[in-house]
Design a protein around this motif. Structure first.
Motif, PDB file in Angstrom:
ATOM      1  N   ALA A 311     -25.996 -15.285   1.853  1.00  0.00           N
ATOM      2  CA  ALA A 311     -25.999 -16.711   1.510  1.00  0.00           C
ATOM      3  C   ALA A 311     -25.128 -16.913   0.273  1.00  0.00           C
ATOM      4  O   ALA A 311     -25.008 -16.020  -0.573  1.00  0.00           O
ATOM      5  CB  ALA A 311     -27.416 -17.179   1.226  1.00  0.00           C
ATOM      6  N   ARG A 325     -29.563 -12.685   2.251  1.00  0.00           N
ATOM      7  CA  ARG A 325     -30.142 -13.717   3.115  1.00  0.00           C
ATOM      8  C   ARG A 325     -31.397 -13.218   3.820  1.00  0.00           C
ATOM      9  O   ARG A 325     -31.763 -12.054   3.716  1.00  0.00           O
ATOM     10  CB  ARG A 325     -29.102 -14.209   4.122  1.00  0.00           C
ATOM     11  CG  ARG A 325     -28.785 -13.259   5.253  1.00  0.00           C
ATOM     12  CD  ARG A 325     -27.651 -13.793   6.139  1.00  0.00           C
ATOM     13  NE  ARG A 325     -27.964 -15.043   6.773  1.00  0.00           N
ATOM     14  CZ  ARG A 325     -27.251 -16.179   6.617  1.00  0.00           C
ATOM     15  NH1 ARG A 325     -26.204 -16.196   5.826  1.00  0.00           N
ATOM     16  NH2 ARG A 325     -27.587 -17.280   7.256  1.00  0.00           N
ATOM     17  N   TRP A 331     -31.908 -16.114  -0.761  1.00  0.00           N
ATOM     18  CA  TRP A 331     -31.191 -17.357  -0.466  1.00  0.00           C
ATOM     19  C   TRP A 331     -31.816 -18.517  -1.236  1.00  0.00           C
ATOM     20  O   TRP A 331     -31.151 -19.520  -1.510  1.00  0.00           O
ATOM     21  CB  TRP A 331     -31.162 -17.645   1.037  1.00  0.00           C
ATOM     22  CG  TRP A 331     -32.500 -17.762   1.717  1.00  0.00           C
ATOM     23  CD1 TRP A 331     -33.180 -16.767   2.338  1.00  0.00           C
ATOM     24  CD2 TRP A 331     -33.319 -18.934   1.831  1.00  0.00           C
ATOM     25  NE1 TRP A 331     -34.376 -17.244   2.845  1.00  0.00           N
ATOM     26  CE2 TRP A 331     -34.481 -18.566   2.552  1.00  0.00           C
ATOM     27  CE3 TRP A 331     -33.182 -20.247   1.407  1.00  0.00           C
ATOM     28  CZ2 TRP A 331     -35.500 -19.478   2.844  1.00  0.00           C
ATOM     29  CZ3 TRP A 331     -34.190 -21.155   1.703  1.00  0.00           C
ATOM     30  CH2 TRP A 331     -35.334 -20.769   2.414  1.00  0.00           C
TER      31      TRP A 331
END
Length: 628
Positions: A311, A325, A331
């Protein structure tokens, strides 16, 4: 002459003669070295701390600066193991594996081959960032129905990860991913082999190492038995492996782990197949079967980690921040920075985080309320993206962040759930960062999850099995509900920051769900407040529990702003540094005028990088950064 006789000594016929009072003084035993605790009697424990000679007086030590390579992690011997590999010509990836392996020996409660791993790796010759997800997968048969049949049900008061799960034991063990990841990164990006990078760890395991005050303080085996109604008893194999004569070793005890040395030698010879397909796999399954677990040999043999896209977001148009992520919660750090960027100007017109500053209670209110808003979304959505849809791109967009601004009262604390709810948010992990003369940088988070993981040791092989499966929920409506061959919600969070198209920072910390909120605070310290890398970790932080809505501030921070935050409705209290996690970080400073500089593809190059690295480590524990 009388002056010398009455004082201390005189010389008679070429000999030194001591007065009786001096003889008595010399033979009086020195006071033993003591660790300062609440009941300590050593006079040294009454002292006050000195000040630095320059800069911010409260900073604990200078940044470590070096050009050829650098390692920062939670334990000095492990940091030096990574440095040893760098000095032998290895790159940052080689050094990361060597450091992690050494930590398995010297910090076995927190990390090991029985755990899981996430990493962000900047590969200089490709100018590209990679994310490895090498986290654990639930074994065959570990289902909601199975858990319910054993008496485990979701806790209606706990809406977070782990609801209804036991704190340890075999039911929390997922297929370990660490070792798969260690070999994967070596094969893809390393220059050394297991034969070379595991040797420092083997040396420590064979020869022994003295337990430090900080590590010994948590050398208490957790309960792991029985299967139903867990956990009230310790695993005898854990006691046999990690205690001495049935009791925890004392500070300074030289601790050896010959079983782990044996395991590492098998891995040197056979690679990860020894663990996932060979005799170690058979030992893991035998131990699991003996305790009523469901793991199979096929579960281990079929395990695979994966390479995924991290992310990311921009911050203040200067930085691109990357976080691991889903199922990693990192994230949420990316989303939190978006919220701060989008919302602070509206919450406090004409102000920024920098102009508010860390002496202003509104600065902390903004960070705490941002944390609450983000964790509500992380708890609602984070899960295994291979099993359920996790809308990371939407949740980490600027537009979504802007939509959250109105959910925060800029002057009053919000609630997060039932006022009586309590939930554990503890977790023990190691974070390490490495960098080399070619410009490669690694942000690496490796863990058994909670201290001593599941509390279960594989007999004869010297390592703990993790308890990451304890972060599944038993709520059937949750995307994170337990299911076989699924990864649980994961608190592990690694961060990498780019600036002007090149790596700027790798950082992270341990501490369960403190990692996301702690990393947010450190990034603000660095990117908004202009702290150096060591000061950014030294600065006081908070920890907020999402379920209980309790806010803990380190003691000096509580003295500074605690009463005002309480007046704004926060359930704030003072704490020591325990709840706020660890910290390590490495920053790169380019210098076009610097001599040398290796081409990223030139493995034989021995010149230092065109610039330098600056690193910090956590003073709250045994953190150390080392370079050359």
């Amino acid at each position: 002459m009388n002056r010398w006789i009455n004082g201390f000594s005189y010389v008679l016929f070429g000999a030194l003669v001591l007065s009786p009072s001096l003889i008595r003084a010399q033979t009086t035993p020195a006071p033993p070295v003591q660790i300062c605790r609440a009941n300590s009697t050593a006079p040294a424990c009454q002292a006050v701390r000195g000040d630095r000679m320059e800069g911010w007086l409260a900073q604990t030590r200078s940044e470590v600066m070096a050009r050829n390579g650098i390692v920062s992690t939670v334990q000095p011997l492990a940091a030096q193991a990574g440095l040893r590999i760098l000095q032998q010509g290895g790159n940052a990836i080689d050094a990361a594996v060597a450091t992690a392996a050494a930590l398995n020996v010297v910090y076995p409660a927190n990390v090991g081959i029985g755990g899981d791993l996430f990493a962000l790796i900047y590969v200089a010759k490709e100018n590209k960032i990679y994310q490895l997800n090498s986290s654990g997968i639930a074994p065959t048969g570990l289902t909601l129905a199975h858990m319910n049949s054993l008496g485990y049900k979701a806790d209606p008061a706990n809406f977070g990860p782990g609801s209804g799960m036991p704190s340890g034991g075999i039911l929390t063990v997922t297929v370990p991913g660490s070792l798969w990841g260690w070999q994967e990164v070596l094969t893809r990006f390393g220059t050394k082999t297991f034969k070379e990078v595991l040797q420092p760890a083997i040396d420590y395991a064979d020869q022994g190492f003295p337990l430090t005050e900080e590590i010994q303080s948590s050398w208490r085996m957790k309960n792991a038995l029985p299967l139903k109604g867990c956990c009230t008893e310790v695993d005898p194999d854990s006691v046999k492996t990690f205690y001495i004569n049935g009791i925890p070793p004392a500070t300074g005890t030289i601790f050896r782990n010959p079983d782990l040395a044996k395991t590492f030698r098998l891995i040197q010879q056979q690679g990860r197949d020894a663990f996932y397909k060979g005799e170690v796999a058979r030992a893991i399954v035998a131990k699991s079967n003996a305790l009523g677990g469901t793991m199979t040999l096929d579960d281990l043999a079929n395990y695979r980690g994966e390479w995924v896209t991290p992310a990311s977001t921009t911050y203040h148009d200067q930085y691109t921040v990357y976080g691991t992520r889903a199922p990693s919660q990192a994230w949420g750090i990316v989303e939190a920075l978006n919220v701060l960027e989008q919302c602070v100007p509206g919450w406090y017109p004409g102000q920024t985080l920098a102009t508010l500053g860390p002496a202003n209670p509104l600065f902390w209110h903004a960070l705490v309320e941002t944390k609450k808003a983000i964790y509500a979304e992380v708890y609602a959505h984070n899960a295994d993206p291979n099993a359920v849809a996790v809308p990371v791109e939407k949740l980490t967009s600027k537009a979504h962040a802007a939509s959250l601004c109105g959910k925060v009262d800029p002057k009053r604390a919000s609630s997060t759930g039932p006022a009586t709810a309590e939930a554990s948010d503890s977790g023990d992990t190691i974070y390490l960062a490495t960098a080399d003369r070619w410009g490669n940088m690694v942000s690496w988070i490796n863990s058994n999850f909670a201290g001593w993981g599941s509390g279960i040791t594989v007999p004869g092989y010297g390592f703990i099995l993790h308890n990451r499966g304890g972060l599944f929920t038993l709520d059937p409506k949750s995307p994170n509900v337990i299911a076989e061959h699924k990864r649980p919600y994961n608190t592990l969070s690694a961060v990498l920051v780019m600036r002007d198209g090149r790596p700027f920072l790798v950082t992270g910390q341990h501490g369960g769900d403190q990692q996301g909120q702690g990393n947010m605070q450190v990034l603000v310290n660095l990117l908004d407040l202009g702290a150096n890398v060591q000061a950014a970790g030294d600065m006081a932080r908070f920890h907020h529990n999402q379920v209980s809505n309790r806010l803990q501030l380190e003691s000096q921070l509580f003295k500074l702003v605690g009463p005002q935050l309480i007046g704004m409705g926060h359930k704030a209290s003072s704490s020591d540094g325990g709840p706020v996690g660890g910290f390590e970080g490495i920053m790169f400073v380019p210098d076009a005028n610097a001599s040398g500089g290796c081409a990223p593809a030139d493995a034989a190059c021995v010149a230092p990088i065109a610039g330098y690295y600056r690193a910090g480590s956590n003073f709250r524990e045994d953190g150390q950064a080392v370079g050359y």
